[in-house]
Design a protein around this motif. Structure first.
Motif, mmCIF file in Angstrom:
data_model
loop_
_atom_site.group_PDB
_atom_site.id
_atom_site.type_symbol
_atom_site.label_atom_id
_atom_site.label_comp_id
_atom_site.label_asym_id
_atom_site.label_seq_id
_atom_site.Cartn_x
_atom_site.Cartn_y
_atom_site.Cartn_z
ATOM 1 N N MET A 122 0.852 -1.193 0.000
ATOM 2 C CA MET A 122 0.000 0.000 0.000
ATOM 3 C C MET A 122 0.882 1.236 0.000
ATOM 4 O O MET A 122 1.943 1.276 0.633
ATOM 5 C CB MET A 122 -0.904 0.041 1.244
ATOM 6 N N ILE A 123 0.411 2.265 -0.715
ATOM 7 C CA ILE A 123 1.112 3.541 -0.797
ATOM 8 C C ILE A 123 0.157 4.639 -0.356
ATOM 9 O O ILE A 123 -1.007 4.663 -0.775
ATOM 10 C CB ILE A 123 1.579 3.826 -2.243
ATOM 11 N N THR A 124 0.635 5.549 0.489
ATOM 12 C CA THR A 124 -0.187 6.680 0.909
ATOM 13 C C THR A 124 0.721 7.851 1.267
ATOM 14 O O THR A 124 1.893 7.871 0.870
ATOM 15 C CB THR A 124 -1.118 6.290 2.077
ATOM 16 N N TYR A 125 0.233 8.814 2.051
ATOM 17 C CA TYR A 125 1.021 9.993 2.435
ATOM 18 C C TYR A 125 1.560 9.842 3.852
ATOM 19 O O TYR A 125 1.036 9.068 4.647
ATOM 20 C CB TYR A 125 0.168 11.266 2.390
ATOM 21 N N ASP A 126 2.570 10.669 4.168
ATOM 22 C CA ASP A 126 3.097 10.679 5.526
ATOM 23 C C ASP A 126 2.193 11.502 6.440
ATOM 24 O O ASP A 126 1.121 11.963 6.031
ATOM 25 C CB ASP A 126 4.537 11.190 5.547
ATOM 26 N N GLU A 127 2.613 11.687 7.671
ATOM 27 C CA GLU A 127 1.786 12.352 8.674
ATOM 28 C C GLU A 127 1.493 13.810 8.337
ATOM 29 O O GLU A 127 0.549 14.400 8.876
ATOM 30 C CB GLU A 127 2.455 12.259 10.054
ATOM 31 N N ASN A 128 2.279 14.385 7.428
ATOM 32 C CA ASN A 128 2.038 15.761 6.989
ATOM 33 C C ASN A 128 1.140 15.823 5.757
ATOM 34 O O ASN A 128 0.841 16.914 5.265
ATOM 35 C CB ASN A 128 3.364 16.473 6.696
ATOM 36 N N GLY A 129 0.753 14.657 5.250
ATOM 37 C CA GLY A 129 -0.128 14.617 4.089
ATOM 38 C C GLY A 129 0.536 15.031 2.790
ATOM 39 O O GLY A 129 -0.145 15.356 1.824
ATOM 40 N N ASP A 130 1.888 15.035 2.756
ATOM 41 C CA ASP A 130 2.677 15.574 1.646
ATOM 42 C C ASP A 130 2.593 17.093 1.664
ATOM 43 O O ASP A 130 3.586 17.780 1.521
ATOM 44 C CB ASP A 130 2.236 15.003 0.295
ATOM 45 N N TYR A 131 1.401 17.626 1.824
ATOM 46 C CA TYR A 131 1.223 19.029 2.214
ATOM 47 C C TYR A 131 -0.069 19.080 3.026
ATOM 48 O O TYR A 131 -0.921 18.192 2.906
ATOM 49 C CB TYR A 131 1.207 19.961 0.998
ATOM 50 N N PRO A 132 -0.247 20.086 3.883
ATOM 51 C CA PRO A 132 -1.274 19.977 4.937
ATOM 52 C C PRO A 132 -2.710 20.291 4.535
ATOM 53 O O PRO A 132 -3.417 21.027 5.215
ATOM 54 C CB PRO A 132 -0.757 20.955 6.002
ATOM 55 N N HIS A 133 -3.169 19.731 3.448
ATOM 56 C CA HIS A 133 -4.584 19.805 3.108
ATOM 57 C C HIS A 133 -5.326 18.870 4.070
ATOM 58 O O HIS A 133 -4.859 17.764 4.360
ATOM 59 C CB HIS A 133 -4.794 19.353 1.667
ATOM 60 N N PRO A 134 -6.490 19.274 4.600
ATOM 61 C CA PRO A 134 -7.183 18.408 5.558
ATOM 62 C C PRO A 134 -7.508 17.023 5.012
ATOM 63 O O PRO A 134 -7.479 16.036 5.758
ATOM 64 C CB PRO A 134 -8.451 19.197 5.908
ATOM 65 N N ASP A 135 -7.797 16.910 3.717
ATOM 66 C CA ASP A 135 -8.073 15.594 3.142
ATOM 67 C C ASP A 135 -6.812 14.747 3.060
ATOM 68 O O ASP A 135 -6.877 13.515 3.139
ATOM 69 C CB ASP A 135 -8.692 15.732 1.757
ATOM 70 N N HIS A 136 -5.664 15.379 2.864
ATOM 71 C CA HIS A 136 -4.409 14.632 2.805
ATOM 72 C C HIS A 136 -4.028 14.099 4.187
ATOM 73 O O HIS A 136 -3.560 12.959 4.305
ATOM 74 C CB HIS A 136 -3.294 15.523 2.249
ATOM 75 N N ILE A 137 -4.220 14.922 5.197
ATOM 76 C CA ILE A 137 -3.957 14.467 6.554
ATOM 77 C C ILE A 137 -4.876 13.286 6.904
ATOM 78 O O ILE A 137 -4.442 12.267 7.448
ATOM 79 C CB ILE A 137 -4.158 15.609 7.561
ATOM 80 N N ARG A 138 -6.160 13.423 6.572
ATOM 81 C CA ARG A 138 -7.095 12.342 6.872
ATOM 82 C C ARG A 138 -6.789 11.108 6.017
ATOM 83 O O ARG A 138 -6.979 9.977 6.471
ATOM 84 C CB ARG A 138 -8.534 12.818 6.653
ATOM 85 N N CYS A 139 -6.319 11.294 4.800
ATOM 86 C CA CYS A 139 -5.916 10.163 3.957
ATOM 87 C C CYS A 139 -4.822 9.355 4.657
ATOM 88 O O CYS A 139 -4.865 8.119 4.673
ATOM 89 C CB CYS A 139 -5.432 10.669 2.600
ATOM 90 N N HIS A 140 -3.842 10.035 5.226
ATOM 91 C CA HIS A 140 -2.796 9.354 5.989
ATOM 92 C C HIS A 140 -3.402 8.567 7.138
ATOM 93 O O HIS A 140 -3.098 7.375 7.332
ATOM 94 C CB HIS A 140 -1.790 10.380 6.523
ATOM 95 N N GLU A 141 -4.257 9.213 7.908
ATOM 96 C CA GLU A 141 -4.839 8.568 9.085
ATOM 97 C C GLU A 141 -5.660 7.339 8.707
ATOM 98 O O GLU A 141 -5.554 6.278 9.350
ATOM 99 C CB GLU A 141 -5.699 9.576 9.843
#
Length: 288
Positions: A122-141
């Motif tokens: 599986m591939i996803t984003y790190d804890e910063n979401g790659d950049y701090p868009h709220p959907d990117h952060i939640r994608c990581h979580e």
């Protein structure tokens, strides 16, 4: 399986790697968590009357074309784009948005896809979401939660039979990899030319990824053209005359020919640094 927040993220983060593995015969699935409905039209050439009102439909069409170019399958998880919050103080997220959905609800939906597709990686984003868009952060979580929950038969038992994903990676978008930007800038400096991405890199400096976070580099320069073509397919989001395409392809393929990942979780033994996302996975299991 690559898990992304919005349509276009799959083409700007690790797309050449996806194209490479797909071309080699692996079954590659992009899971898009939201429809990108609240995205702005960022390309003047397509900023015409009525496009913004049809954003949901248009972005689905763009995603289908990008997936075709990369040679991958794609699945919509069905959540609604949260948009980019602006203001001081920041406004609350829209009630129907992905970042406002309870974590368990989004995790259950992704767990079902994981158990159905049964990926080894599986591939996803790190804890910063790659950049701090709220959907990117939640994608990581959600991705990290689903990686663990999919393996546990006691969690979300109605989402299918438990499946252990062997490895979880964070993908680092090309322009967030400090060493890549520095290598390209040095090439321009050696020729006495201005680096076209210099100002943007300086602006992004707090988000740049240090070399010690990179565990895995995938040789995929021959697929950079597919990567760029897929990104251009997201025509509402990407200006083809913008900075992402300012550096000539032949220069990129000469100076920096890899995409960068960070091994976040692994259930198999592997050695760092890696040059293959399937490193450590049993040869028979990793076969296309």
């Amino acid at each position: 399986m690559a898990v992304h927040a919005h349509p276009d993220d799959e083409s700007s983060k690790g797309a050449a790697t996806l194209a490479k593995y797909a071309a080699e015969g692996h079954d590659v699935l992009v899971v898009t968590l939201t429809g990108g409905e609240r995205g702005d039209v960022l390309n003047p050439a397509v900023d015409i009357e009525g496009v913004a009102d049809r954003m949901h439909e248009v972005r689905r069409q763009e995603m289908a074309e990008a997936a075709r170019i990369l040679g991958v399958r794609q699945h919509w998880l069905g959540f609604v784009d949260s948009g980019w919050p602006e203001g001081d103080p920041l406004p609350p997220l829209p009630e129907d948005s992905f970042a406002a959905v309870p974590l368990d609800e989004a995790t259950a939906a992704l767990v079902q896809v994981v158990r159905d597709f049964q990926p080894h990686v599986m591939i996803t984003y790190d804890e910063n979401g790659d950049y701090p868009h709220p959907d990117h952060i939640r994608c990581h979580e959600v991705s990290v939660a689903a990686y663990h929950a999919a393996a546990d038969p006691d969690q979300f038992p109605d989402a299918g039979e438990a499946w252990l994903v062997s490895k979880l990676y964070y993908v680092h978008g090309a322009w967030f990899v400090r060493a890549r930007g520095e290598a390209l800038a040095a090439d321009y400096a050696a020729r006495g030319e201005k680096f076209p991405f210099a100002e943007r890199m300086e602006m992004m400096r707090p988000l740049l990824i240090a070399p010690d976070r990179i565990t895995t580099q995938i040789e995929c320069g021959k697929y950079f053209q597919q990567r760029d073509d897929a990104l251009r397919a997201h025509a509402t989001q990407v200006d083809p005359n913008g900075p992402f395409f300012a550096i000539p392809m032949d220069l990129q393929q000469r100076v920096w020919t890899t995409e960068e990942f960070e091994l976040a979780q692994s259930r198999v033994q592997t050695s760092i640094p890696e040059s293959d996302l399937f490193a450590g996975i049993d040869d028979e299991e990793a076969q296309p």
